[in-house]
Write an enzyme that holds these catalytic residues in place. Structure first.
Site, PDB file in Angstrom:
ATOM      1  N   ALA A   1       0.844  -1.201   0.000  1.00  0.00           N
ATOM      2  CA  ALA A   1       0.000   0.000   0.000  1.00  0.00           C
ATOM      3  C   ALA A   1       0.869   1.237   0.000  1.00  0.00           C
ATOM      4  O   ALA A   1       2.071   1.158   0.249  1.00  0.00           O
ATOM      5  CB  ALA A   1      -0.901   0.003   1.231  1.00  0.00           C
ATOM      6  N   ASN A   2       0.242   2.358  -0.275  1.00  0.00           N
ATOM      7  CA  ASN A   2       0.901   3.653  -0.098  1.00  0.00           C
ATOM      8  C   ASN A   2       0.552   4.179   1.282  1.00  0.00           C
ATOM      9  O   ASN A   2      -0.475   3.805   1.848  1.00  0.00           O
ATOM     10  CB  ASN A   2       0.351   4.656  -1.104  1.00  0.00           C
ATOM     11  CG  ASN A   2       0.968   4.511  -2.477  1.00  0.00           C
ATOM     12  OD1 ASN A   2       1.343   3.432  -2.881  1.00  0.00           O
ATOM     13  ND2 ASN A   2       1.064   5.610  -3.172  1.00  0.00           N
ATOM     14  N   ARG A   3       1.366   5.085   1.789  1.00  0.00           N
ATOM     15  CA  ARG A   3       1.012   5.805   3.009  1.00  0.00           C
ATOM     16  C   ARG A   3      -0.033   6.848   2.660  1.00  0.00           C
ATOM     17  O   ARG A   3       0.220   7.713   1.825  1.00  0.00           O
ATOM     18  CB  ARG A   3       2.227   6.561   3.552  1.00  0.00           C
ATOM     19  CG  ARG A   3       3.186   5.732   4.299  1.00  0.00           C
ATOM     20  CD  ARG A   3       4.222   6.631   4.932  1.00  0.00           C
ATOM     21  NE  ARG A   3       5.449   5.891   5.137  1.00  0.00           N
ATOM     22  CZ  ARG A   3       5.624   4.991   6.100  1.00  0.00           C
ATOM     23  NH1 ARG A   3       4.647   4.740   6.965  1.00  0.00           N
ATOM     24  NH2 ARG A   3       6.754   4.350   6.209  1.00  0.00           N
ATOM     25  N   SER A   4      -1.192   6.747   3.243  1.00  0.00           N
ATOM     26  CA  SER A   4      -2.211   7.778   3.046  1.00  0.00           C
ATOM     27  C   SER A   4      -3.234   7.664   4.154  1.00  0.00           C
ATOM     28  O   SER A   4      -3.763   6.589   4.417  1.00  0.00           O
ATOM     29  CB  SER A   4      -2.918   7.584   1.702  1.00  0.00           C
ATOM     30  OG  SER A   4      -4.039   8.450   1.609  1.00  0.00           O
TER      31      SER A   4
END
Ligand code: CTP
Ligand code: CA
Length: 225
Positions: A33-36
């Site tokens: 995942a991306n950091r968000s």
């Protein structure tokens, strides 16, 4: 839906927003995942609803609450997100604030990958669909106003201008997500509004103020189109 619908500068308009990360499965128990945090995208959805719009928020997995008065569609992966976005069309304004994972694992396992013999597994990746570019380049049902985000750790404006051209959207909201920038996961954001006409830098402010200002501006831009 909330009481604001029917009144306000965006009354009668449909605003479509993506927010949060996507999760791309490696196996049934692991993902990339991306950091968000989803804070900025969710704040935009809340601001659009407060401005009287009908709002569809397509959200990846986030810890923040669903904004009131907004139709929330929850997804996991980029492929689910693009399908949900397409399904929500037509829209007058689309704002793509999600941090979509650029790649997914090509060889997703049906079973949990086990440690064996000390040899770590190797993963191969394939590129995910670019949701913003897909929608901005649609011939039919392209929202009148398509706004993307650009999360950059360096050369923020330069990279945002390249994205604007590459994706075919009307505006890019560029933000500095370098570890010293404070945007990532934090409550404030300093953004640059990048269009074919030039660059406007807004002062560092809360994500809800960025959201309100962006929604107000989007309403003005829509009226001029
Ligand atoms: N975006 C998207 N779908 C993707 C990747 C990005 O819709 N598969 C959108 C994001 O929501 C954002 C914009 O495109 O509005 C820019 O995302 P960003 O990650 O900054 O750009 P990329 O084109 O993926 O380039 P890179 O990550 O290499 O900087
Ligand atoms: Ca990306």
């Amino acid at each position: 839906l909330g009481g604001a619908v029917g009144k306000g500068p965006l009354a009668g308009k449909h605003v479509l927003i993506t927010s949060g990360p996507t999760h791309e499965a490696i196996d049934p128990v692991r993902y990339i995942a991306n950091r968000s945090s989803g804070k900025q995208g969710h704040a935009i959805a809340a601001a659009a609803a407060a401005a009287g719009a009908r709002v569809t928020l397509v959200s990846g997995p986030v810890g923040v609450a669903d904004p009131a008065g907004v139709a929330v569609v929850k997804v996991q992966s980029a492929r689910e997100m693009v399908a949900a976005v397409e399904k929500a069309l037509p829209a007058d304004i689309a704002i793509f604030a999600a941090a979509v994972a650029d790649w997914r694992v090509d060889n997703e396992g049906g079973q949990k990958i086990k440690k064996k013999g000390g040899k770590p597994p190797s993963l191969t990746f394939v590129e995910n669909p670019d949701i913003l570019a897909t929608i901005a380049q649609r011939k039919a049902k392209r929202p009148k106003l398509v706004i993307g985000f650009a999360a950059e750790t360096e050369k923020v404006i330069e990279h945002a201008q390249a994205k604007l051209a590459r994706k075919g959207c009307d505006f890019i909201v560029a933000n500095d997500v370098s570890p010293t920038g404070g945007a990532m996961g934090g409550d404030t954001n300093r953004v640059h509004l990048v269009s074919a006409k030039g660059v406007e830098t807004w002062p560092s402010q809360s994500k809800s103020d960025v959201a309100r200002q962006l929604v107000a501006r989007a309403g003005e831009m829509l009226a001029k189109k």
